[in-house]
Scaffold this active site. Sequence first.
Site, PDB file in Angstrom:
ATOM      1  N   HIS A 272       0.360  -1.113   0.142  1.00 65.92           N
ATOM      2  CA  HIS A 272       0.193  -0.263  -0.121  1.00 65.92           C
ATOM      3  C   HIS A 272       0.895   1.480   0.061  1.00 65.92           C
ATOM      4  O   HIS A 272       0.297   1.849   0.502  1.00 65.92           O
ATOM      5  CB  HIS A 272      -1.629  -0.278   1.110  1.00 65.92           C
ATOM      6  CG  HIS A 272      -1.844  -1.043   1.214  1.00 65.92           C
ATOM      7  ND1 HIS A 272      -2.800  -1.596   2.274  1.00 65.92           N
ATOM      8  CD2 HIS A 272      -2.498  -1.937  -0.236  1.00 65.92           C
ATOM      9  CE1 HIS A 272      -3.770  -2.783   1.897  1.00 65.92           C
ATOM     10  NE2 HIS A 272      -3.296  -3.038   0.364  1.00 65.92           N
TER      11      HIS A 272
ATOM     12  N   CYS B 105       3.722  13.177  -7.759  1.00 63.67           N
ATOM     13  CA  CYS B 105       3.378  14.160  -8.481  1.00 63.67           C
ATOM     14  C   CYS B 105       2.274  13.742  -9.220  1.00 63.67           C
ATOM     15  O   CYS B 105       2.549  12.707  -9.691  1.00 63.67           O
ATOM     16  CB  CYS B 105       4.946  14.946  -9.570  1.00 63.67           C
ATOM     17  SG  CYS B 105       3.219  16.949 -10.295  1.00 63.67           S
TER      18      CYS B 105
ATOM     19  N   CYS C 273       4.935  19.967  -5.852  1.00 65.80           N
ATOM     20  CA  CYS C 273       5.481  19.045  -6.665  1.00 65.80           C
ATOM     21  C   CYS C 273       7.083  20.964  -6.905  1.00 65.80           C
ATOM     22  O   CYS C 273       6.877  21.716  -7.374  1.00 65.80           O
ATOM     23  CB  CYS C 273       5.555  19.241  -8.205  1.00 65.80           C
ATOM     24  SG  CYS C 273       6.897  18.201  -8.798  1.00 65.80           S
TER      25      CYS C 273
ATOM     26  N   CYS D 102       7.999  20.672 -11.400  1.00 69.79           N
ATOM     27  CA  CYS D 102       6.697  21.036 -11.921  1.00 69.79           C
ATOM     28  C   CYS D 102       5.415  21.847 -11.524  1.00 69.79           C
ATOM     29  O   CYS D 102       4.963  23.031 -11.559  1.00 69.79           O
ATOM     30  CB  CYS D 102       6.206  20.196 -12.374  1.00 69.79           C
ATOM     31  SG  CYS D 102       4.730  19.471 -11.910  1.00 69.79           S
TER      32      CYS D 102
ATOM     33  N   GLY E 192      -1.129  -9.561  12.763  1.00 71.99           N
ATOM     34  CA  GLY E 192      -1.976  -8.639  13.044  1.00 71.99           C
ATOM     35  C   GLY E 192      -2.683  -7.798  11.462  1.00 71.99           C
ATOM     36  O   GLY E 192      -2.548  -6.551  11.061  1.00 71.99           O
ATOM     37  N   THR E 193      -3.110  -8.400  11.188  1.00 71.31           N
ATOM     38  CA  THR E 193      -4.166  -7.925   9.854  1.00 71.31           C
ATOM     39  C   THR E 193      -5.946  -8.724   9.984  1.00 71.31           C
ATOM     40  O   THR E 193      -5.643 -10.096  10.194  1.00 71.31           O
ATOM     41  CB  THR E 193      -3.389  -7.923   8.369  1.00 71.31           C
ATOM     42  OG1 THR E 193      -4.414  -7.729   7.534  1.00 71.31           O
ATOM     43  CG2 THR E 193      -3.515  -9.685   8.468  1.00 71.31           C
ATOM     44  N   SER E 194      -6.511  -7.915   9.700  1.00 68.76           N
ATOM     45  CA  SER E 194      -8.177  -8.163   9.970  1.00 68.76           C
ATOM     46  C   SER E 194      -8.401  -8.610   8.699  1.00 68.76           C
ATOM     47  O   SER E 194      -9.524  -9.978   8.752  1.00 68.76           O
ATOM     48  CB  SER E 194      -8.954  -7.058   9.952  1.00 68.76           C
ATOM     49  OG  SER E 194      -9.227  -6.177   8.674  1.00 68.76           O
TER      50      SER E 194
ATOM     51  N   ALA F  77       1.720  -9.483  18.702  1.00 73.55           N
ATOM     52  CA  ALA F  77       2.537 -10.136  17.670  1.00 73.55           C
ATOM     53  C   ALA F  77       4.204 -10.183  18.012  1.00 73.55           C
ATOM     54  O   ALA F  77       5.048 -11.185  18.178  1.00 73.55           O
ATOM     55  CB  ALA F  77       2.513  -8.895  16.424  1.00 73.55           C
TER      56      ALA F  77
HETATM   57  N1  APR Z   1      -0.817  -8.229  17.618  1.00 74.76           N
HETATM   58  C1  APR Z   1      -1.410  -7.824  16.688  1.00 74.76           C
HETATM   59  N2  APR Z   1      -2.624  -8.014  16.420  1.00 74.76           N
HETATM   60  C2  APR Z   1      -3.128  -7.388  16.217  1.00 74.76           C
HETATM   61  C3  APR Z   1      -2.394  -6.240  17.194  1.00 74.76           C
HETATM   62  C4  APR Z   1      -1.332  -7.144  18.442  1.00 74.76           C
HETATM   63  N3  APR Z   1      -0.488  -6.372  19.078  1.00 74.76           N
HETATM   64  N4  APR Z   1      -3.238  -5.875  17.483  1.00 74.76           N
HETATM   65  C5  APR Z   1      -4.266  -5.364  17.277  1.00 74.76           C
HETATM   66  N5  APR Z   1      -4.193  -6.726  15.827  1.00 74.76           N
HETATM   67  C6  APR Z   1      -5.592  -7.074  15.108  1.00 74.76           C
HETATM   68  C7  APR Z   1      -6.454  -6.584  15.741  1.00 74.76           C
HETATM   69  O1  APR Z   1      -7.306  -7.934  15.698  1.00 74.76           O
HETATM   70  C8  APR Z   1      -6.981  -6.749  13.916  1.00 74.76           C
HETATM   71  O2  APR Z   1      -7.530  -8.380  13.554  1.00 74.76           O
HETATM   72  O3  APR Z   1      -5.131  -5.991  13.980  1.00 74.76           O
HETATM   73  C9  APR Z   1      -5.598  -6.273  12.718  1.00 74.76           C
HETATM   74  C10 APR Z   1      -6.470  -4.753  12.090  1.00 74.76           C
HETATM   75  O4  APR Z   1      -6.744  -5.298  11.518  1.00 74.76           O
HETATM   76  P1  APR Z   1      -7.379  -3.597  10.703  1.00 74.76           P
HETATM   77  O5  APR Z   1      -7.271  -2.476  11.237  1.00 74.76           O
HETATM   78  O6  APR Z   1      -8.133  -3.644   9.755  1.00 74.76           O
HETATM   79  O7  APR Z   1      -5.536  -3.226   9.715  1.00 74.76           O
HETATM   80  P2  APR Z   1      -5.277  -3.923   8.794  1.00 74.76           P
HETATM   81  O8  APR Z   1      -5.666  -5.568   8.709  1.00 74.76           O
HETATM   82  O9  APR Z   1      -3.818  -3.771   8.145  1.00 74.76           O
HETATM   83  O10 APR Z   1      -5.655  -3.163   6.999  1.00 74.76           O
HETATM   84  C11 APR Z   1      -5.681  -3.851   6.005  1.00 74.76           C
HETATM   85  O11 APR Z   1      -7.210  -1.434   5.378  1.00 74.76           O
HETATM   86  O12 APR Z   1      -7.952   0.725   5.244  1.00 74.76           O
HETATM   87  C12 APR Z   1      -7.227  -0.125   5.142  1.00 74.76           C
HETATM   88  O13 APR Z   1      -5.268   0.568   3.629  1.00 74.76           O
HETATM   89  C13 APR Z   1      -5.285   0.433   4.576  1.00 74.76           C
HETATM   90  O14 APR Z   1      -3.412  -0.886   4.973  1.00 74.76           O
HETATM   91  C14 APR Z   1      -5.049  -1.011   5.563  1.00 74.76           C
HETATM   92  C15 APR Z   1      -6.247  -2.681   5.269  1.00 74.76           C
END
Ligand code: APR
Length: 244
Positions: free
Chosen positions: A117, A125, A146, A149, A184-186, A228
């Site tokens: 991302h 620019c 910029c 330009c 750590g991603t949803s 994490a």
């Molecule tokens: N360790 C591990 N996981 C964690 C921790 C931690 N300390 N704290 C929170 N989390 C988890 C949450 O449970 C959740 O599942 O991190 C996740 C964060 O989720 P989002 O806020 O949805 O972030 P992300 O998955 O990175 O979002 C993806 O969405 O809007 C966009 O561009 C933005 O890159 C981003 C993308």
Amino acid sequence: MQIPDALVDEMLKAKRVAALTGAGISAESGIPTFRGAGGLWEGYPVEKVATVEGFAEDPALVWRFYDERRVNMRNARPNLAHKILAELEKHYDMWVITQNIDGLHREAGSKNVIELHGNIWRVKCTLCDYHGENRETPLSEIPPKCPKCGALLRPDVVWFGEPVNGVEKAFRIAKESDVFFSIGTSALVHPAASLPFIAKDYGATVVEINPQRTPVSVIADFIIREKATVALDALFRELYKHKK
Ligand code: APR
């Protein structure tokens, strides 16, 4: 916390390891996540601040949003989780595929990083081919112009509806990895969220590290419901015992 022996065995056998990371890995560096209580998207309409259309309508509003995030991020430092992923490069053919724009994986020392991302510390620019780094916090001019330009600059990040960076390479890495971590991603935003599923289809052991359940939980071979830093520290200590 206890790391399952079977996971340690998989890691000892593995050659290619990849980690998809999201906002949760940087939460312990003090950077807010997007979704959930207190998440960044609670206070901001996504379509206004994270789309090309929103930027065309009100570039100053979008830049104020990013300026505020940059100010909040400027003192953030890589945490133990970022550092352990960087350390794993010494032991594996290791890739970090991140959705984060904070640059903390590289700052922690990871070299093999795909920033799907983009990066909040880079600008480009809207008219010419200029792109560069900009670390001024707060920005002295909003919206910034910029230097080449004079047209509008935009953050070098990927907004909703735009193609992500390095996607083909990320898919190739997912297909080739022996162990694939989702940390750590949803796992709601595609194409990033597809990567653990691709990895699984191509035979990887999939490991989820997240205190909360996500769509990846359904297919994960191992689930560590921890922060994490805690999970990666425990895993790294186990591997270290085996001198991997
Ligand atoms: N360790 C591990 N996981 C964690 C921790 C931690 N300390 N704290 C929170 N989390 C988890 C949450 O449970 C959740 O599942 O991190 C996740 C964060 O989720 P989002 O806020 O949805 O972030 P992300 O998955 O990175 O979002 C993806 O969405 O809007 C966009 O561009 C933005 O890159 C981003 C993308």
